[in-house]
Write an enzyme that holds these catalytic residues in place. Structure first.
Site, PDB file in Angstrom:
ATOM      1  N   HIS A 104      20.137 -42.921  50.883  1.00 31.66           N
ATOM      2  CA  HIS A 104      18.888 -42.685  51.604  1.00 31.66           C
ATOM      3  C   HIS A 104      19.020 -41.338  52.309  1.00 31.66           C
ATOM      4  O   HIS A 104      19.898 -41.151  53.164  1.00 31.66           O
ATOM      5  CB  HIS A 104      18.620 -43.799  52.614  1.00 31.66           C
ATOM      6  CG  HIS A 104      18.221 -45.088  51.979  1.00 31.66           C
ATOM      7  ND1 HIS A 104      18.518 -46.321  52.514  1.00 31.66           N
ATOM      8  CD2 HIS A 104      17.539 -45.336  50.827  1.00 31.66           C
ATOM      9  CE1 HIS A 104      18.030 -47.271  51.726  1.00 31.66           C
ATOM     10  NE2 HIS A 104      17.431 -46.699  50.700  1.00 31.66           N
ATOM     11  N   GLU A 141      19.652 -40.522  56.228  1.00 34.51           N
ATOM     12  CA  GLU A 141      20.760 -41.160  56.940  1.00 34.51           C
ATOM     13  C   GLU A 141      21.973 -40.229  56.951  1.00 34.51           C
ATOM     14  O   GLU A 141      23.004 -40.494  56.327  1.00 34.51           O
ATOM     15  CB  GLU A 141      21.042 -42.525  56.308  1.00 34.51           C
ATOM     16  CG  GLU A 141      19.839 -43.461  56.456  1.00 34.51           C
ATOM     17  CD  GLU A 141      19.911 -44.734  55.637  1.00 34.51           C
ATOM     18  OE1 GLU A 141      20.981 -45.020  55.049  1.00 34.51           O
ATOM     19  OE2 GLU A 141      18.905 -45.454  55.568  1.00 34.51           O
ATOM     20  N   ARG A 184      13.217 -40.360  52.868  1.00 35.67           N
ATOM     21  CA  ARG A 184      14.167 -41.429  52.526  1.00 35.67           C
ATOM     22  C   ARG A 184      14.504 -41.481  51.039  1.00 35.67           C
ATOM     23  O   ARG A 184      15.653 -41.731  50.658  1.00 35.67           O
ATOM     24  CB  ARG A 184      13.549 -42.771  52.949  1.00 35.67           C
ATOM     25  CG  ARG A 184      14.287 -44.029  52.501  1.00 35.67           C
ATOM     26  CD  ARG A 184      13.482 -45.250  52.906  1.00 35.67           C
ATOM     27  NE  ARG A 184      13.978 -46.491  52.335  1.00 35.67           N
ATOM     28  CZ  ARG A 184      14.765 -47.349  52.981  1.00 35.67           C
ATOM     29  NH1 ARG A 184      15.172 -47.082  54.206  1.00 35.67           N
ATOM     30  NH2 ARG A 184      15.148 -48.485  52.407  1.00 35.67           N
ATOM     31  N   HIS A 239      25.233 -46.674  55.164  1.00 41.95           N
ATOM     32  CA  HIS A 239      23.843 -46.462  55.558  1.00 41.95           C
ATOM     33  C   HIS A 239      23.786 -46.329  57.076  1.00 41.95           C
ATOM     34  O   HIS A 239      24.784 -46.417  57.769  1.00 41.95           O
ATOM     35  CB  HIS A 239      22.982 -47.658  55.123  1.00 41.95           C
ATOM     36  CG  HIS A 239      22.835 -47.815  53.650  1.00 41.95           C
ATOM     37  ND1 HIS A 239      21.740 -47.364  52.959  1.00 41.95           N
ATOM     38  CD2 HIS A 239      23.649 -48.383  52.722  1.00 41.95           C
ATOM     39  CE1 HIS A 239      21.880 -47.653  51.673  1.00 41.95           C
ATOM     40  NE2 HIS A 239      23.041 -48.266  51.504  1.00 41.95           N
ATOM     41  N   GLU A 275      25.982 -50.566  57.792  1.00 45.10           N
ATOM     42  CA  GLU A 275      24.967 -49.880  58.595  1.00 45.10           C
ATOM     43  C   GLU A 275      25.674 -49.306  59.819  1.00 45.10           C
ATOM     44  O   GLU A 275      26.097 -50.053  60.708  1.00 45.10           O
ATOM     45  CB  GLU A 275      23.859 -50.848  59.016  1.00 45.10           C
ATOM     46  CG  GLU A 275      23.043 -51.426  57.865  1.00 45.10           C
ATOM     47  CD  GLU A 275      22.019 -50.464  57.319  1.00 45.10           C
ATOM     48  OE1 GLU A 275      21.878 -49.350  57.891  1.00 45.10           O
ATOM     49  OE2 GLU A 275      21.346 -50.815  56.328  1.00 45.10           O
TER      50      GLU A 275
END
Length: 439
Positions: free
Chosen positions: A182, A185, A241, A312, A387
């Site tokens: 993405h 990020e 994104r 991410h 994440e």
């Protein structure tokens, strides 16, 4: 709730506003946290959909709220509708452009010092500077670092992995890590560059565990998977994104590469068949050049991959399969046990709290993701999605001062995974679903 016709028209008009303009700014844009009494609150979801907001974070078991970015001209109307629906909300970012401007200041200083060793890794950089740094890094560490092309982008750029390991036979097991699938990020790629340097430094300083990691395993590290999209975040839209690809309906382009893998591709959850959506899954599995080309490379490593980790942001989660279903992986017990030790190591490192669990149960439903595809198609038992920081204060625009602590704590979790898989018999590295299929 009955939605006024005016708002339906507003949502239709908004769907035309897809073509990005160069240097898009976010002056006055806010990120609002909308508390949802239920993570399946349809009424709130309908309101957010009406305004085509950029959903930064969906509700989950750990946090039953939406984080949404809203245009200044829609703020009053949307919050009035939320208020009438009985939703609680508050602003967590009052001016998105101010965060972006602050983020760029240290980057310009860092570019003037790009040859100053470790200082380079303390700021964010455009892709061209990252590429130069990786080439230089590989050149001065040529005995254990080699650059490998693992894929290609829609615009014809190479997707590069740094292969780090002590040269040996072709039977070595593999640890795969990727970031930047993405585009917005940034912390994911910056953290992996830090990991690259940390592995090499540990080997040079004869740290026993790292020497062993590099002797027994080859480490493939892809800091930026979505190269075209990442470049676009520097030239045109910081919060882009998706990938870059051919224009579809309404002039919209690009796919969400992490919805583009062949795992319940058309399933329910945070995915869309609309080309203008940030979570557009594409026309078919692997319709994205980037996901297709890298998946073909990984298929050639099938049976050798001891662990696959995709980075991410944001939320501070350590996740494992599945994302496309609420059903547990047959390896749930092993994945949960290892993840528990990982997050304890992260907390011991920086006192940063990460939660762990399956993607669907802890975060939200995600069909077509790389973590599920690695688990099912590549037979990688220890497949994880991480994440990174933070939990919403800065969201995707994490200031550069957090690169070092974020990367450091991730590396401590990575050590736990490496210690676990380095000596396991090859058969125990294979996912149970693949064992049952005999693949």
């Amino acid at each position: 709730m009955r939605i006024p016709a005016l708002f339906v028209l507003l949502g239709f008009i908004r769907s035309w506003e897809c073509v990005e303009t160069r240097g898009k700014r976010y002056d006055g844009y806010q990120v609002i946290r909308v508390e949802s009494p239920s993570i399946n609150n349809t009424e709130i979801g309908n309101i957010l959909h009406l305004y085509e907001v950029d959903i930064w974070r969906n509700p989950s078991i750990s946090c039953a709220s939406f984080d949404v970015m809203i245009r200044p001209q829609d703020l009053s109307s949307m919050t009035s509708n939320l208020d009438r629906a009985g939703a609680k909300f508050h602003s967590i970012v009052t001016d998105v452009q101010k965060l972006i401007d602050e983020e760029r200041k240290p980057a310009s200083r860092g570019r003037r010092r790009r040859d100053s060793g470790s200082k380079f890794l303390h700021v964010y950089h455009p892709y061209e500077e990252i590429r130069r740094w990786i080439r230089h890094f590989a050149r001065i560490n040529a005995d254990i670092v080699r650059l490998v092309q693992v894929g290609i982008t829609y615009q014809g750029r190479k997707i590069i992995a740094a292969k780090i390991g002590v040269p040996r036979g072709a039977d070595k097991r593999v640890v795969w890590q990727d970031g930047g699938i993405h585009a917005r990020e940034w912390i994911s790629g910056a953290s992996l560059m830090w990991v690259m340097k940390r592995l090499v430094r540990g080997y040079r300083q004869a740290e026993p565990d790292i020497v062993r990691y590099l002797q027994e395993m080859d480490w493939y590290i892809v800091p930026i998977w979505n190269v075209d999209g990442y470049r676009y975040t520097w030239t045109s839209n910081r919060l882009w994104r998706k990938s870059i690809g051919p224009k579809g309906s309404y002039g919209c382009f690009g796919v969400d590469l992490n919805r583009n893998f062949d795992t319940k591709f058309t399933g329910e959850g945070s995915t869309s068949s609309r080309a203008c959506s940030d979570v557009y899954r594409g026309t078919h599995p692997f319709s994205g050049v980037e996901s297709l080309s890298v998946s073909r490379f990984l298929q050639r490593k099938k049976g050798k991959i001891a662990a696959a980790i995709t980075l991410h942001s944001y939320s501070q989660f350590w996740l494992y399969p599945y994302g496309y279903t609420h059903l547990q992986s047959e390896d749930e017990n092993d994945l949960r046990s290892l993840s528990s030790r990982v997050v304890r190591a992260i907390f011991a490192s920086n006192q940063t709290f990460y939660m762990y669990g399956s993607v669907e149960n802890l975060a939200y439903q995600v069909p077509g993701s790389s973590v599920d595809w690695a688990h099912d198609a590549l037979c990688v038992k220890y497949s994880f999605a991480v994440e990174l920081r933070d939990t919403g204060t800065h969201g995707f625009i994490l200031p550069a001062r957090y690169i070092n602590p974020t990367a450091k704590e991730y590396f401590e979790g990575l050590r736990v995974v490496a210690d676990h898989v380095v000596d396991l018999p090859v058969e125990e590295l294979k996912s149970s679903s693949c064992k049952q299929r005999g693949t």
